[in-house]
Design an enzyme around this catalytic site. Structure first.
Site, short mmCIF file in Angstrom:
data_model
loop_
_atom_site.label_atom_id
_atom_site.label_comp_id
_atom_site.label_asym_id
_atom_site.label_seq_id
_atom_site.Cartn_x
_atom_site.Cartn_y
_atom_site.Cartn_z
N HIS A 65 -3.20 11.05 -7.05
CA HIS A 65 -3.78 12.61 -6.55
C HIS A 65 -3.14 12.84 -5.31
CE1 HIS A 65 -5.52 9.60 -3.77
NE2 HIS A 65 -5.91 10.61 -2.85
N ARG A 66 -2.40 12.12 -4.70
CA ARG A 66 -1.45 12.69 -3.66
C ARG A 66 -0.02 12.21 -3.96
NH1 ARG A 66 -3.26 15.26 0.67
NH2 ARG A 66 -5.66 15.06 0.96
N LYS A 70 2.19 5.27 -2.32
CA LYS A 70 2.70 4.36 -1.33
C LYS A 70 2.10 3.02 -1.41
CE LYS A 70 4.76 3.54 2.76
NZ LYS A 70 5.33 2.54 2.26
N LYS A 94 -7.53 2.66 1.07
CA LYS A 94 -6.73 2.62 2.49
C LYS A 94 -6.28 3.88 3.03
CE LYS A 94 -4.99 -1.12 2.67
NZ LYS A 94 -4.04 -2.39 2.79
N ASP A 99 -6.72 8.90 6.44
CA ASP A 99 -6.31 10.17 6.34
C ASP A 99 -4.64 10.13 6.22
OD1 ASP A 99 -8.17 11.80 6.18
OD2 ASP A 99 -8.73 11.71 8.26
N LYS A 106 1.38 -0.49 -5.69
CA LYS A 106 1.76 -1.71 -5.23
C LYS A 106 2.80 -2.42 -6.14
CE LYS A 106 0.79 -4.53 -1.82
NZ LYS A 106 0.53 -3.94 -0.47
N SER A 364 4.02 2.81 8.40
CA SER A 364 5.11 3.30 7.53
C SER A 364 4.91 4.80 7.23
CB SER A 364 4.69 2.57 6.19
OG SER A 364 5.15 1.27 6.22
P1 NAD Z 1 3.61 -13.09 4.96
O1 NAD Z 1 4.25 -13.65 3.87
O2 NAD Z 1 4.53 -12.59 6.37
O3 NAD Z 1 2.52 -14.22 5.64
C1 NAD Z 1 1.59 -14.86 4.80
C2 NAD Z 1 1.46 -16.34 5.58
O4 NAD Z 1 0.44 -17.07 4.87
C3 NAD Z 1 2.83 -17.20 5.47
O5 NAD Z 1 3.05 -17.73 6.69
C4 NAD Z 1 2.41 -18.32 4.39
O6 NAD Z 1 2.92 -19.67 4.68
C5 NAD Z 1 0.96 -18.28 4.41
N1 NAD Z 1 0.07 -18.83 3.38
C6 NAD Z 1 0.48 -18.69 2.16
N2 NAD Z 1 -0.34 -19.52 1.47
C7 NAD Z 1 -1.20 -19.80 2.22
C8 NAD Z 1 -2.48 -20.82 2.14
N3 NAD Z 1 -2.83 -21.15 0.82
N4 NAD Z 1 -3.09 -21.09 3.27
C9 NAD Z 1 -2.96 -20.77 4.34
N5 NAD Z 1 -1.64 -19.92 4.50
C10 NAD Z 1 -0.84 -19.56 3.32
O7 NAD Z 1 2.84 -12.16 4.59
P2 NAD Z 1 1.99 -10.82 5.33
O8 NAD Z 1 3.03 -9.92 5.19
O9 NAD Z 1 1.68 -11.34 6.69
O10 NAD Z 1 0.76 -10.81 4.82
C11 NAD Z 1 -0.23 -11.40 4.54
C12 NAD Z 1 -1.69 -10.61 3.90
O11 NAD Z 1 -1.62 -9.42 4.61
C13 NAD Z 1 -1.20 -10.43 2.57
O12 NAD Z 1 -2.63 -10.33 1.88
C14 NAD Z 1 -0.91 -8.83 2.58
O13 NAD Z 1 -1.03 -8.17 1.32
C15 NAD Z 1 -1.58 -8.29 3.71
N6 NAD Z 1 -0.96 -6.97 4.06
C16 NAD Z 1 0.38 -7.35 4.90
C17 NAD Z 1 0.87 -5.94 5.39
C18 NAD Z 1 2.34 -5.89 6.05
O14 NAD Z 1 2.61 -4.84 6.75
N7 NAD Z 1 2.88 -7.07 5.99
C19 NAD Z 1 0.22 -4.78 5.59
C20 NAD Z 1 -0.99 -4.76 4.60
C21 NAD Z 1 -1.69 -6.11 4.38
#
Ligand code: NAD
Length: 471
Positions: A65-66, A70, A94, A99, A106, A364
């Protein structure tokens, strides 16, 4: 038996629950809920030993829709079409909620990152990017991937470089990917943005006396006990910043197990130890759980539980045993819909993922704006601001007949740097977002998640209604 529900179905259950708060035709709501497109890519990788392996990946466009759409991409052996679809849907909601003028997408590549050499990973990322280019699934105006689980600035730099090479001089090619290293078009503050946003969100949530009284907690972060699951990018930066405000991180859970100390753990030390290849279980702590028992760590005594690793870790089996009064969803989809209901009945304050981890996409968005405008934030006005502040201080000196010392002048007469502006924009977005969600939740007598979904759905619906539906 552990409940492992389909992730997209969980997101849609949250969507359905928020529907009664809206007044839009059912057909339009169905369109918003549906995923517009999912691309399944498979391509060959020549491994270092000469053998050939087939690599699978996905890119989901939940809502266009936009444009651009991302969403990050992740490297995990657990990746599936269901997972990327659900995560793309969360991105739609999100961005709408906060906004941010993007649709939701994804991506994922189904690999165990540690099993591949750096050279093999580079070939995988570059080929994945090439496949996205072939399908018009990447570009500053169509689809802008960024980092997610298992993806750091290194992988993002490979993706951006591949896109730039293939784009043949497209003016804003750097805007095709976010989360880039600084020297390659990145923005200051992006790496820690999601964790910083989590910190702002929790800080805001605990600032309301009425809400804290209901939970039997004091206001403010000082002295709050926190358990973090996943000390990766998001978990580490959130933990680090919360600690600076007096929070005690009493428990940390990682892949290999978890440690708990009621007196507080040193987040920095645990992070460095793991970065250097050590296991969390090698560190001193009065209480530990091994790899098999790590889910039990989610039930450790604390005020705030921060799941920052995986989806579906709080299900209907363990939800009744969670001791935290606040569940702050730094990860995407950590709580199943059934578990969410149980926590709500138990009076646990749930700060939902679509709000709480929006800091990453917010910054971002700033990075994308920087790439499209080709100028660093603050470059034009920083010196002008510093000079104005300086003149103002001199005027105060002359009115009050009192001189500031040089240190004070140096401290106050500065202009905002790129990092200052990014962090300030992030803080504004997270604080305003919390107030909007809390206000609707209060008015409708519902939870924060329901309110967040309703706000997001309303904005997407309005966008469709204003522009009409293409025949
Ligand atoms: P990352 O890979 O940097 O970190 C994830 C951590 O979780 C790692 O240290 C890993 O070893 C640990 N892990 C994996 N399995 C595990 C388990 N079973 N028990 C405990 N720890 C475990 O990833 P991230 O970028 O920090 O992302 C983490 C969450 O945040 C995800 O759900 C991701 O979708 C969400 N997220 C990330 C971002 C971003 O900018 N990186 C943005 C929005 C949402």
């Amino acid at each position: 038996m552990r409940e492992l529900p389909l992730f997209f179905e969980q997101v849609n259950r949250y969507f359905d629950r928020a529907k009664p708060l809206l007044d839009h035709p059912e057909g339009l709501l169905k369109q918003i809920k549906a995923c517009n497109a999912v691309y399944h890519l498979s391509f060959p990788l020549r491994r270092d030993d000469g053998t050939i392996e087939v690599i699978h990946g996905w890119r989901a466009h939940h809502s266009q829709h936009r444009l651009p759409v991302k969403g990050g991409f992740r490297l995990t052996v657990h990746a599936s079409e269901d997972e990327v679809t659900a995560l793309a849907a969360l991105m739609t909601y999100k961005c709408a909620l906060m906004d941010i003028p993007f649709g939701g997408a994804k991506g994922a590549i189904k690999i165990e990152k540690d099993d591949y050499s750096s050279g093999e990973l580079e070939r995988i990322i570059r080929r994945y990017t090439f496949e996205l280019v072939q399908r018009n699934c990447i570009g500053p105006g169509v689809d802008v991937p960024g980092p997610d689980m298992g993806v750091s600035t290194r992988e993002i730099a490979w993706m951006s470089d591949t896109y730039c090479q293939l784009s043949r001089g497209e003016e804003s090619a750097l805007g095709a990917v976010t989360g880039k290293p600084l020297g390659s078009g990145g923005v200051r503050g992006r790496v820690e943005a999601t964790g910083r946003g989590v910190y702002f969100g929790i800080r805001e949530a605990v600032s309301f006396r009425e809400d804290m009284d209901r939970l039997g907690l004091s206001t403010g972060l000082d002295g709050k006990r926190v358990v973090i699951q996943g000390l990766g990018n998001v978990g580490y930066h959130a933990g680090r910043l919360l600690t600076q405000d007096g929070v005690l991180v009493v428990g940390i859970l990682e892949r290999d197990g978890g440690i708990y100390d009621p007196k507080g753990l040193d987040v920095e030390e645990v992070y460095r130890h793991r970065e250097n290849g050590g296991s969390i279980l090698e560190l001193e702590a009065p209480r530990k759980v091994g790899r098999e028992d790590r889910p039990a760590g989610l039930e450790w005594p604390c005020d705030i539980l921060i799941p920052a690793a995986l989806e579906n870790v709080i299900g209907k089996e363990n939800a009744p045993r969670i001791q935290a009064k606040i569940v702050a969803e730094a990860a995407n989809g950590p709580t199943t819909a059934n578990a969410g209901e149980i926590l709500e009945e138990r009076g646990v304050l749930q700060i939902p993922d679509l709000y709480l981890n929006a800091g990453g996409v917010t910054v971002s968005y700033f990075e994308w704006i920087k790439n499209l405008s080709h100028v660093r934030f603050g470059r034009l006005e920083r010196r002008f601001q510093a000079a104005s502040n300086h003149r103002m201080l001199r005027a105060i000196e002359s009115i009050t007949e009192r001189d500031f010392d040089v240190g004070t002048i140096d401290e106050l007469a500065v202009g905002a740097s790129e990092e200052d502006l990014v962090n300030s924009g992030l803080e504004e977005t997270m604080v305003a977002g919390y107030h909007d969600v809390r206000e609707l939740a209060r008015r409708k007598g519902t939870g924060l998640r329901n309110a967040a979904f309703a706000i997001a759905m309303e904005k997407v619906a309005t966008s469709y209604e204003e522009r009409g539906i293409f025949p």
